[in-house]
Design a protein around this motif. Structure first.
Motif, PDB file in Angstrom:
ATOM      1  N   GLN A 271      26.723  16.050  35.673  1.00  0.00           N
ATOM      2  CA  GLN A 271      26.572  16.512  34.593  1.00  0.00           C
ATOM      3  C   GLN A 271      25.874  17.584  34.275  1.00  0.00           C
TER       4      GLN A 271
ATOM      5  N   GLN B   7      29.655  18.815  31.888  1.00  0.00           N
ATOM      6  CA  GLN B   7      31.502  17.917  32.378  1.00  0.00           C
ATOM      7  C   GLN B   7      32.294  18.648  31.030  1.00  0.00           C
TER       8      GLN B   7
ATOM      9  N   ASN C 293      35.325  18.707  28.236  1.00  0.00           N
ATOM     10  CA  ASN C 293      35.395  18.541  27.465  1.00  0.00           C
ATOM     11  C   ASN C 293      36.970  19.109  26.737  1.00  0.00           C
ATOM     12  N   ARG C 294      37.749  19.685  27.271  1.00  0.00           N
ATOM     13  CA  ARG C 294      39.344  19.323  27.291  1.00  0.00           C
ATOM     14  C   ARG C 294      38.798  21.199  25.743  1.00  0.00           C
TER      15      ARG C 294
ATOM     16  N   GLU D 277      37.872  26.360  28.895  1.00  0.00           N
ATOM     17  CA  GLU D 277      37.204  25.967  29.926  1.00  0.00           C
ATOM     18  C   GLU D 277      38.359  25.267  30.481  1.00  0.00           C
TER      19      GLU D 277
ATOM     20  N   LEU E 143      34.060  13.930  32.968  1.00  0.00           N
ATOM     21  CA  LEU E 143      34.928  14.334  31.539  1.00  0.00           C
ATOM     22  C   LEU E 143      33.615  13.395  30.260  1.00  0.00           C
ATOM     23  N   ARG E 144      34.188  14.229  29.445  1.00  0.00           N
ATOM     24  CA  ARG E 144      32.888  14.133  28.489  1.00  0.00           C
ATOM     25  C   ARG E 144      34.238  13.144  27.033  1.00  0.00           C
ATOM     26  N   ASP E 145      34.213  13.000  26.175  1.00  0.00           N
ATOM     27  CA  ASP E 145      34.312  13.191  24.838  1.00  0.00           C
ATOM     28  C   ASP E 145      36.096  12.917  24.450  1.00  0.00           C
ATOM     29  N   ARG E 146      36.771  13.706  24.582  1.00  0.00           N
ATOM     30  CA  ARG E 146      37.723  13.768  24.732  1.00  0.00           C
ATOM     31  C   ARG E 146      38.688  14.115  26.137  1.00  0.00           C
ATOM     32  N   ALA E 147      38.436  14.158  27.062  1.00  0.00           N
ATOM     33  CA  ALA E 147      38.562  14.477  27.974  1.00  0.00           C
ATOM     34  C   ALA E 147      38.759  13.042  28.110  1.00  0.00           C
ATOM     35  N   ARG E 148      37.344  12.862  27.926  1.00  0.00           N
ATOM     36  CA  ARG E 148      37.190  11.384  28.454  1.00  0.00           C
ATOM     37  C   ARG E 148      38.352  10.137  28.587  1.00  0.00           C
TER      38      ARG E 148
END
Length: 251
Positions: A3, A7, A9-10, A14, A49-54
């Protein structure tokens, strides 16, 4: 630690390749007894990863990925498709130095394009030729002078080291003219270009004034004779002895 590195997030800015590189640097720093490297990477990757990528990772079919290479391939295929690779490759092959861009800035931008597109498949010699041909004329002349000849006549390693040396020096001693600084007590420091411009303007005004004065004197001379005061010059005056002698053919 993942973190802290950041991370994925697409987002449009990035870089998926860079994110994978950061992830491997962190995950490969740890060893767990009884766990393979692939297993550790697969367990840790969701935390990068986070949000949409997760959400994308969670939507993959269960047990559809069993190795790290499979996961890395799916991740790059999703966020770095062939169309994006082709776009970045085209930016490399059509590279040109921007207006007011220093050699250092152009060289760093070109290397960043290569890094962002690791699968460009462009040979090193073509990379060097592309960068050289994309420079403006004055920069190419400077590069060739620093290389004691044509840069492209050198090997790739020699040319790369020459460019690194020139750009590092260019970064430490920028050639861009800095704005004039304000001195103390309300006195302004004026740079050489401003002084030269003022001098040229003053000289132009002086020449115009001299030209106007000459024209005025010439006009007065042509309109009034200094001998009789009539509207002709002295040489053509009938009362001028020299003119009378000339008309009477006297020697």
């Amino acid at each position: 630690m993942l973190q802290t590195v950041g991370q994925f997030n697409r987002l449009p800015n990035e870089d998926p390749h860079l994110r994978l590189k950061f992830f491997l640097e962190v995950s490969d720093a740890f060893k767990i007894a009884g766990a393979t490297q692939d297993a550790l990477r697969l367990r840790l990757f969701p935390y990068s990863l986070r949000d949409r990528a997760r959400a994308w990772l969670n939507l993959l079919p269960f047990d559809s990925i069993t190795t790290w290479n499979e996961l890395a391939d799916k991740f790059l295929m999703k966020y770095f498709p062939p169309t994006k690779n082709a776009k970045l490759r085209n930016e490399i092959t059509s590279f040109h130095q921007l207006k007011d861009e220093s050699l250092y800035e152009a060289w760093e931008r070109f290397k960043e394009l290569l890094r962002r597109c690791p699968h460009h498949s462009i040979p090193c010699c073509i990379q060097l030729e592309t960068f050289y041909n994309g420079l403006n004329l004055s920069t190419r002349l400077m590069v060739d002078a620093s290389a004691n000849g044509a840069l492209l006549s050198k090997s790739y390693t020699e040319a790369y080291e020459i460019l690194e040396s020139i750009t590092n020096n260019n970064y430490q001693w920028p050639s861009t003219r800095q704005p004039a600084a304000r001195g103390s007590a309300g006195v302004h420091n004026i740079d050489a270009i401003t002084v030269l411009s003022a001098q040229v303007t003053s000289l132009t005004n002086m020449v115009k004034a001299m030209t106007a004065a000459t024209a005025t004197v010439k006009q007065v001379t042509e309109l009034s004779c200094v001998y009789c005061g009539e509207e002709h010059d002295f040489d053509n005056c009938l009362g001028n002895p020299a003119s009378v002698n000339y008309v009477g053919n006297f020697n």
